[in-house]
Design a protein around this motif. Structure first.
Motif, PDB file in Angstrom:
ATOM      1  N   TRP A 141       0.801  -1.087   0.141  1.00 42.70           N
ATOM      2  CA  TRP A 141       0.187   0.312  -0.114  1.00 42.70           C
ATOM      3  C   TRP A 141       0.711   0.919   0.006  1.00 42.70           C
ATOM      4  CZ3 TRP A 141      -4.790  -0.565   3.333  1.00 42.70           C
ATOM      5  CH2 TRP A 141      -5.892  -1.486   2.558  1.00 42.70           C
ATOM      6  N   ARG A 142       1.960   1.253   0.725  1.00 45.75           N
ATOM      7  CA  ARG A 142       2.785   2.678   0.699  1.00 45.75           C
ATOM      8  C   ARG A 142       3.685   2.737  -0.601  1.00 45.75           C
ATOM      9  NH1 ARG A 142       7.416  -0.413   4.583  1.00 45.75           N
ATOM     10  NH2 ARG A 142       8.929  -1.006   2.838  1.00 45.75           N
ATOM     11  N   GLU A 143       3.397   2.121  -1.652  1.00 45.82           N
ATOM     12  CA  GLU A 143       3.825   2.133  -3.634  1.00 45.82           C
ATOM     13  C   GLU A 143       2.824   2.170  -3.266  1.00 45.82           C
ATOM     14  OE1 GLU A 143       7.335   2.162  -3.306  1.00 45.82           O
ATOM     15  OE2 GLU A 143       7.394   1.757  -1.532  1.00 45.82           O
ATOM     16  N   ASP A 145      -0.366   3.903  -6.077  1.00 48.72           N
ATOM     17  CA  ASP A 145      -0.678   5.319  -6.980  1.00 48.72           C
ATOM     18  C   ASP A 145      -1.460   5.970  -6.396  1.00 48.72           C
ATOM     19  OD1 ASP A 145       1.577   5.063  -9.267  1.00 48.72           O
ATOM     20  OD2 ASP A 145      -0.065   3.801  -9.999  1.00 48.72           O
ATOM     21  N   HIS A 146      -2.813   5.499  -5.106  1.00 48.42           N
ATOM     22  CA  HIS A 146      -3.533   6.123  -4.656  1.00 48.42           C
ATOM     23  C   HIS A 146      -3.357   6.724  -2.842  1.00 48.42           C
ATOM     24  CE1 HIS A 146      -8.184   6.766  -2.977  1.00 48.42           C
ATOM     25  NE2 HIS A 146      -7.818   6.181  -3.976  1.00 48.42           N
ATOM     26  N   LEU A 147      -3.385   8.003  -4.006  1.00 48.03           N
ATOM     27  CA  LEU A 147      -3.193   9.043  -1.780  1.00 48.03           C
ATOM     28  C   LEU A 147      -3.674   8.504  -0.224  1.00 48.03           C
ATOM     29  CD1 LEU A 147      -1.849  11.726  -0.099  1.00 48.03           C
ATOM     30  CD2 LEU A 147      -4.504  12.737  -1.060  1.00 48.03           C
ATOM     31  N   TRP A 148      -4.695   7.929  -0.686  1.00 47.88           N
ATOM     32  CA  TRP A 148      -5.299   7.586  -0.046  1.00 47.88           C
ATOM     33  C   TRP A 148      -5.043   6.017   1.050  1.00 47.88           C
ATOM     34  CZ3 TRP A 148      -6.841  12.194   3.472  1.00 47.88           C
ATOM     35  CH2 TRP A 148      -7.354  13.219   2.361  1.00 47.88           C
ATOM     36  N   VAL A 149      -4.385   5.374  -0.310  1.00 45.29           N
ATOM     37  CA  VAL A 149      -3.820   3.893   0.546  1.00 45.29           C
ATOM     38  C   VAL A 149      -2.530   4.159   0.707  1.00 45.29           C
ATOM     39  CG1 VAL A 149      -3.484   1.989  -0.381  1.00 45.29           C
ATOM     40  CG2 VAL A 149      -5.477   2.837  -1.511  1.00 45.29           C
ATOM     41  N   ARG A 150      -1.548   5.311   0.526  1.00 46.43           N
ATOM     42  CA  ARG A 150      -0.396   5.688   0.606  1.00 46.43           C
ATOM     43  C   ARG A 150      -0.369   5.849   2.468  1.00 46.43           C
ATOM     44  NH1 ARG A 150      -0.193   8.219  -3.790  1.00 46.43           N
ATOM     45  NH2 ARG A 150       0.763  10.006  -3.060  1.00 46.43           N
ATOM     46  N   ARG A 151      -1.368   6.925   2.156  1.00 45.21           N
ATOM     47  CA  ARG A 151      -1.766   7.357   4.051  1.00 45.21           C
ATOM     48  C   ARG A 151      -2.440   6.038   4.734  1.00 45.21           C
ATOM     49  NH1 ARG A 151      -3.406  12.605   7.090  1.00 45.21           N
ATOM     50  NH2 ARG A 151      -4.772  12.218   8.835  1.00 45.21           N
ATOM     51  N   SER A 152      -3.164   5.718   4.419  1.00 43.87           N
ATOM     52  CA  SER A 152      -3.088   4.482   5.081  1.00 43.87           C
ATOM     53  C   SER A 152      -2.407   3.801   5.412  1.00 43.87           C
ATOM     54  CB  SER A 152      -4.793   3.733   4.729  1.00 43.87           C
ATOM     55  OG  SER A 152      -4.988   2.452   5.647  1.00 43.87           O
ATOM     56  N   SER A 153      -1.367   3.465   4.992  1.00 46.73           N
ATOM     57  CA  SER A 153      -0.160   2.451   5.104  1.00 46.73           C
ATOM     58  C   SER A 153       0.895   3.191   6.632  1.00 46.73           C
ATOM     59  CB  SER A 153       0.880   1.763   3.771  1.00 46.73           C
ATOM     60  OG  SER A 153       1.828   3.513   3.310  1.00 46.73           O
ATOM     61  N   VAL A 154       0.429   4.650   6.736  1.00 46.06           N
ATOM     62  CA  VAL A 154       1.683   5.076   7.446  1.00 46.06           C
ATOM     63  C   VAL A 154       0.557   5.048   8.618  1.00 46.06           C
ATOM     64  CG1 VAL A 154       2.444   7.051   8.522  1.00 46.06           C
ATOM     65  CG2 VAL A 154       2.613   6.301   6.398  1.00 46.06           C
ATOM     66  N   LEU A 155      -0.391   5.226   8.911  1.00 54.03           N
ATOM     67  CA  LEU A 155      -1.644   4.807   9.979  1.00 54.03           C
ATOM     68  C   LEU A 155      -1.977   3.044  10.576  1.00 54.03           C
ATOM     69  CD1 LEU A 155      -3.670   7.622   8.698  1.00 54.03           C
ATOM     70  CD2 LEU A 155      -1.543   7.927  10.400  1.00 54.03           C
ATOM     71  N   HIS A 156      -1.682   1.992  10.343  1.00 53.37           N
ATOM     72  CA  HIS A 156      -2.452   0.792  10.230  1.00 53.37           C
ATOM     73  C   HIS A 156      -2.220   1.001  11.403  1.00 53.37           C
ATOM     74  CE1 HIS A 156      -1.464  -0.679   5.890  1.00 53.37           C
ATOM     75  NE2 HIS A 156      -2.877   0.323   5.954  1.00 53.37           N
ATOM     76  N   GLN A 157      -0.588   0.826  12.252  1.00 58.02           N
ATOM     77  CA  GLN A 157       0.037   0.650  13.298  1.00 58.02           C
ATOM     78  C   GLN A 157      -0.192   1.708  14.324  1.00 58.02           C
ATOM     79  OE1 GLN A 157       3.861  -2.118  13.812  1.00 58.02           O
ATOM     80  NE2 GLN A 157       4.061  -1.065  12.013  1.00 58.02           N
ATOM     81  N   LEU A 158      -1.371   2.462  14.490  1.00 53.57           N
ATOM     82  CA  LEU A 158      -1.312   4.133  15.282  1.00 53.57           C
ATOM     83  C   LEU A 158      -1.920   3.497  16.587  1.00 53.57           C
ATOM     84  CD1 LEU A 158      -1.438   7.133  14.620  1.00 53.57           C
ATOM     85  CD2 LEU A 158      -3.511   6.959  14.648  1.00 53.57           C
ATOM     86  N   LYS A 159      -2.144   2.619  16.319  1.00 51.22           N
ATOM     87  CA  LYS A 159      -3.254   1.947  18.034  1.00 51.22           C
ATOM     88  C   LYS A 159      -2.235   0.864  18.768  1.00 51.22           C
ATOM     89  CE  LYS A 159      -7.961   3.548  16.384  1.00 51.22           C
ATOM     90  NZ  LYS A 159      -9.104   3.116  16.898  1.00 51.22           N
ATOM     91  N   TYR A 160      -0.942   0.369  18.011  1.00 51.05           N
ATOM     92  CA  TYR A 160      -0.556  -0.608  18.794  1.00 51.05           C
ATOM     93  C   TYR A 160       0.360  -0.736  19.538  1.00 51.05           C
ATOM     94  CZ  TYR A 160      -1.478  -3.285  14.540  1.00 51.05           C
ATOM     95  OH  TYR A 160      -2.787  -3.928  13.018  1.00 51.05           O
ATOM     96  N   LYS A 161       0.710   0.506  20.077  1.00 47.89           N
ATOM     97  CA  LYS A 161       1.651   0.549  21.247  1.00 47.89           C
ATOM     98  C   LYS A 161       2.720  -0.051  21.041  1.00 47.89           C
ATOM     99  CE  LYS A 161      -2.157   2.998  23.997  1.00 47.89           C
ATOM    100  NZ  LYS A 161      -3.061   2.691  24.875  1.00 47.89           N
TER     101      LYS A 161
END
Length: 234
Positions: A141-143, A145-161
């Protein structure tokens, strides 16, 4: 009519009954007029939805996914929020193919308000359930072409601590850190800020070592500057 269609119809009907023109315009303005609203604010929307979420709590997970897709076909934003609330109720039982629907919804009428919930709560919960899929999907997903899919790849672990795969997080940031795109820069800063609450030294060391966009750096250090400025001295 199956339960997915029934749920979708019930949601749209009850939202229409609570349409509020006074609220609608400022709500649409806040979201830059990307999508129309019924004008139902979050507290009221949750109260309205609660009986329906309870009534359809035993829906099959396949029909839950179908209902979400149907709701995203509706123009009003509250329907999209209802879809995500419904999906969240089934996150612990999400079938393996759910990730395909989550990605579909990421790219359907996308804006930060739905994307961030899908990325951090739905995708995040999914990868908690299917741990072996976190790295391959994040790398793919970080590769995108879709902006919001790339953004999602950064946020998958946001709540993982403490359960964050820090290596994967920093690799993902590395792949996107030079992108001059506000929503990517903000996502990187947000991810770093959240992880700094778990491992401050790892984030500080990363930002001392790597060149990231100024916005990402400011956002990434915001919590540390407020709560632990002594760690940033010298």
């Amino acid at each position: 009519m199956n339960q997915a269609a029934e749920f979708c119809e019930a949601v749209t009907t009850v939202f229409e009954e609570h349409r509020n023109e006074e609220n609608r315009i400022p709500m649409e303005n806040y979201m830059k007029n990307h999508y129309p609203f019924f004008g139902i604010k979050a507290p009221e929307r949750k109260q309205i939805l609660a009986p329906l979420l309870k009534k359809y709590k035993d829906i099959t997970e396949e029909e839950r996914l179908e209902a979400a897709v149907l709701l995203f076909e509706k123009p009003e934003r509250e329907c999209h929020y209802a879809a995500l609330a419904f999906l969240e109720k089934g996150i612990k039982k999400a079938p393996e193919r759910s990730i395909d629907t989550y990605k579909q919804l990421l790219m359907t009428k996308p804006w930060w308000d739905t994307v961030d919930m899908i990325a951090s709560t739905l995708c995040g919960g999914y990868f908690f359930r299917y741990e072996d899929k976190l790295r391959p999907f994040t790398e793919e997903w970080r590769e995108s072409d879709h902006l919001w899919v790339r953004r999602s790849s950064v946020l998958h672990q946001l709540k993982y601590k403490a359960k964050t795969d820090a290596l994967l997080l920093f690799e993902t940031i590395d792949s996107l850190k030079h992108e001059k795109e506000f929503f990517i820069e903000k996502a990187i800063g947000w991810a770093l800020r959240e992880y700094s609450k778990t491992d401050a030294r790892a984030v500080i060391d990363y930002l001392e070592r790597e060149d990231v966009r100024p916005l990402s750096r400011r956002e990434g250090l915001k919590w540390l500057k407020s709560k632990h400025p002594e760690l940033l001295e010298g």
